[in-house]
Design a protein around this motif. Structure first.
Motif, PDB file in Angstrom:
ATOM      1  N   PHE A   1      59.632  35.849  47.029  1.00 20.86           N
ATOM      2  CA  PHE A   1      59.890  36.862  46.000  1.00 20.86           C
ATOM      3  C   PHE A   1      60.160  38.223  46.635  1.00 20.86           C
ATOM      4  O   PHE A   1      60.966  39.006  46.128  1.00 20.86           O
TER       5      PHE A   1
ATOM      6  N   LEU B   1      61.456  42.341  36.928  1.00 22.05           N
ATOM      7  CA  LEU B   1      61.897  42.727  38.278  1.00 22.05           C
ATOM      8  C   LEU B   1      63.328  43.271  38.218  1.00 22.05           C
ATOM      9  O   LEU B   1      63.647  44.316  38.810  1.00 22.05           O
TER      10      LEU B   1
ATOM     11  N   GLN C   1      52.940  34.325  31.872  1.00 21.78           N
ATOM     12  CA  GLN C   1      52.563  32.922  32.108  1.00 21.78           C
ATOM     13  C   GLN C   1      51.759  32.668  33.381  1.00 21.78           C
ATOM     14  O   GLN C   1      51.551  31.529  33.753  1.00 21.78           O
ATOM     15  N   LYS C   2      51.321  33.717  34.078  1.00 24.09           N
ATOM     16  CA  LYS C   2      50.518  33.494  35.284  1.00 24.09           C
ATOM     17  C   LYS C   2      49.042  33.728  34.935  1.00 24.09           C
ATOM     18  O   LYS C   2      48.539  33.067  34.060  1.00 24.09           O
TER      19      LYS C   2
ATOM     20  N   SER D   1      51.808  37.456  39.603  1.00 19.84           N
ATOM     21  CA  SER D   1      50.838  36.379  39.803  1.00 19.84           C
ATOM     22  C   SER D   1      49.515  36.861  40.388  1.00 19.84           C
ATOM     23  O   SER D   1      48.692  36.051  40.788  1.00 19.84           O
TER      24      SER D   1
ATOM     25  N   GLU E   1      61.383  36.490  30.551  1.00 16.38           N
ATOM     26  CA  GLU E   1      60.400  36.061  31.550  1.00 16.38           C
ATOM     27  C   GLU E   1      60.217  37.113  32.653  1.00 16.38           C
ATOM     28  O   GLU E   1      60.966  38.088  32.725  1.00 16.38           O
TER      29      GLU E   1
END
Ligand SMILES: *Cc1c(COP(=O)(O)O)cnc(C)c1O
Length: 366
Positions: free
Chosen positions: A87, A65, A188-189, A166, A60
């Protein structure tokens, strides 16, 4: 199934779901899969406006990161962590885990990082190996101007690591123009594939920094250097999740074919902010609104949980709360990727209006 209007995971289009159902070969040894992987990486680089190599990692967004920090950080390295959100601050943990010394540059969380203020700081403090920053910090929806901040950091000789998980494909991301050394994305964003994959773009300077390390990278799974020459050697550090990558490719093809994508995000986000404000609902941020997510304060008459429950139970729409210091204080509407279409947004705003009315919130007519 409910209508997902969350800022990740987002709605997944049927052609992406079907692509994941394709028959699978053996991704460890199938030459065609190495070509498919490389072509998908090249497509991502093109969509992010960069000549830099893209690598898709099996994990993920968080893995991207961590891999950036693991691969760049040597014990004792000083790292500047730009922080105006959850974040943003979180990067400090990854830096410390790999022996680096994070220095937080913290500004208020309701406005983007100001380039002039940052430059004043950098004039006297620029002895950092790299800096981390977040393009859209999703829990608050703040959008930092990477096109200005990253070139400024580079002017002081600091490598740049950007979390654009995102924002990408809902906001403009031009990696080469912004001089971003490692850019992190997720499936998934706004990409609108299911959760499970991250990808990073890696500049020549970032590769040089990894090559010149005096100590080995203290990770295997988060080691970007292991991918060096993977195509020539026809070897991946671990077995690639082939079905996830088929899905990601279909999602990237959708993005490549969608010429209105950034303008549509801007239109829908603008209307969303305007309708809330006109109704008297307060937006969380003062400025720097990302076009991928809108965050509003919970009106005093009700609670975040009541809003989320009523939306889900009576309108079959899933919105999201937030976390950390924002838990319970705000509600988030995710209008990124496939969520960003007029029909779903209109239904969501209508349902939200009814929900707030029902919960006793006084709304201005609008
Ligand atoms: C979602 C997100 C990530 C990745 O988090 P996961 O839990 O791995 O999906 C990273 N950064 C930002 C800003 C995000 O919104």
């Amino acid at each position: 199934m409910y209508k997902m209007m969350t800022p990740g995971p987002t709605q997944v289009k049927e052609n992406v779901r079907l692509a994941r159902a394709r028959e699978c070969g053996n991704p460890d040894i199938d030459k065609e899969f190495f070509d498919f992987y490389k072509e998908t990486c090249e497509l991502i680089s093109r969509l992010l406006h960069t000549e830099n190599e893209t690598l898709i990692l099996g994990g993920e967004g968080i893995l991207g990161l961590e891999a950036a920090c693991a691969s760049l950080t040597e014990p004792g390295d000083k790292v500047l962590v730009l922080n105006n959100g959850i974040f943003g601050e979180g990067f400090a943990d990854f830096v410390s885990l790999y022996g680096g010394v994070p220095q937080l540059y913290t500004v208020d969380g309701k406005n983007p990082i100001d380039a002039q203020e940052l430059e004043k700081f950098l004039q006297n403090n620029h002895d950092y190996k790299y800096a981390t920053l977040v393009h859209c910090d999703t829990p608050s929806g703040i959008l930092n101007d990477i096109a200005v901040l990253c070139p400024l950091l580079k002017k002081y000789g600091i490598l740049t690591v950007v979390d654009a998980v995102s924002s990408m494909f809902g906001e403009q991301v031009r990696v080469d123009d912004a001089q971003i050394d490692i850019l992190c994305g997720g499936s998934q964003k706004a990409v609108s594939a299911p959760p499970g994959l991250t990808f990073v773009t890696v500049s020549a300077q970032a590769k040089k920094a990894m090559a010149e390390r005096k100590t080995p990278i203290a990770s295997f799974y988060a080691n970007l250097k292991l991918f060096e020459g993977y195509y020539e050697a026809q070897w991946f550090p671990y077995t690639m999740p082939i079905s996830d990558i088929y899905g990601l490719r279909a999602a990237m093809d959708n993005i490549a074919a969608d010429t209105d994508i950034l303008a549509r995000h801007a239109r829908l986000a603008g209307s969303c902010r305007q309708s809330l404000t006109q109704a008297g609902v307060k937006l969380y941020l003062e400025s720097g609104f990302s076009n991928t997510v809108t965050v509003f304060e919970v009106p005093k008459e009700t609670t975040a949980q009541a809003i989320l429950d009523t939306m889900r139970e009576e309108h079959n729409i899933l919105l999201s709360g937030s976390f950390g210091s924002l838990a319970g204080k705000v509600v988030r509407i995710g209008h990124m990727g496939s969520n960003a279409n007029e029909k779903d947004m209109a239904e969501t705003m209508e349902a939200l209006w009814r929900t707030l009315k029902k919960l006793g919130v006084e709304l201005k007519e609008g």
